[in-house]
Write a protein that holds these residues in place. Structure first.
Motif, PDB file in Angstrom:
ATOM      1  N   ASN A  25      63.057  63.203  41.292  1.00  0.00           N
ATOM      2  CA  ASN A  25      62.665  61.855  40.874  1.00  0.00           C
ATOM      3  C   ASN A  25      62.925  60.793  41.938  1.00  0.00           C
ATOM      4  N   PHE A  26      63.394  61.211  43.111  1.00  0.00           N
ATOM      5  CA  PHE A  26      63.753  60.261  44.157  1.00  0.00           C
ATOM      6  C   PHE A  26      63.156  60.670  45.495  1.00  0.00           C
ATOM      7  N   LYS A  27      62.929  59.695  46.333  1.00  0.00           N
ATOM      8  CA  LYS A  27      62.393  59.946  47.669  1.00  0.00           C
ATOM      9  C   LYS A  27      63.522  59.910  48.693  1.00  0.00           C
ATOM     10  N   ILE A  28      64.587  60.627  48.386  1.00  0.00           N
ATOM     11  CA  ILE A  28      65.697  60.748  49.319  1.00  0.00           C
ATOM     12  C   ILE A  28      66.041  62.232  49.452  1.00  0.00           C
ATOM     13  N   THR A  29      66.805  62.554  50.451  1.00  0.00           N
ATOM     14  CA  THR A  29      67.097  63.955  50.753  1.00  0.00           C
ATOM     15  C   THR A  29      68.026  64.575  49.704  1.00  0.00           C
ATOM     16  N   PRO A  30      67.959  65.898  49.542  1.00  0.00           N
ATOM     17  CA  PRO A  30      68.890  66.567  48.630  1.00  0.00           C
ATOM     18  C   PRO A  30      70.369  66.290  48.945  1.00  0.00           C
ATOM     19  N   PRO A  31      70.767  66.243  50.229  1.00  0.00           N
ATOM     20  CA  PRO A  31      72.172  65.893  50.493  1.00  0.00           C
ATOM     21  C   PRO A  31      72.538  64.484  50.006  1.00  0.00           C
ATOM     22  N   ALA A  32      71.589  63.551  50.094  1.00  0.00           N
ATOM     23  CA  ALA A  32      71.853  62.188  49.617  1.00  0.00           C
ATOM     24  C   ALA A  32      72.014  62.194  48.093  1.00  0.00           C
TER      25      ALA A  32
END
Length: 109
Positions: free
Chosen positions: A33-40
């Motif tokens: 649901n987000f446009k950020i990296t899995p680590p973030a």
């Protein structure tokens, strides 16, 4: 970090909304649901878990997150106390303003 500090971040608030709406979600489902990296996403989930806003349980390779109801209830109680405090202060101010208006109305007569 306390719950309010953890929720100061927009992404973490959105994660909490998402989990609250869906009940339980895996970290993968949350990340989709987000446009950020899995680590973030993992970092945000770690912060929310350490602040006791979210619970996490492991099932095989999955990490499943849910709201920590007791923590949410504690925050709600604190917020309601603040609302009550301000309502009492505003009621007191309202009574004072009404008193001043009545005194001015008497002086004008």
């Amino acid at each position: 970090m306390n719950a309010f500090a953890a929720l100061a971040d927009d992404t973490r608030r959105e994660i909490v909304r998402l989990v609250a709406k869906n009940g339980e979600l895996t970290s993968t489902e949350i990340g989709q649901n987000f446009k950020i990296t899995p680590p973030a996403i993992s970092h945000h989930l770690k912060v929310l878990k350490s602040a006791k806003v979210l619970n996490m349980k492991k099932e095989a390779q999955k990490r499943i997150y849910s709201l920590n109801g007791s923590s949410i209830n504690e925050m709600e109680d604190w917020i309601l106390d603040i609302i009550d405090l301000w309502n009492r202060r505003l009621d007191k101010l309202d009574r004072y303003v009404m008193k001043i208006k009545k005194e001015r109305a008497r002086v004008k007569k």
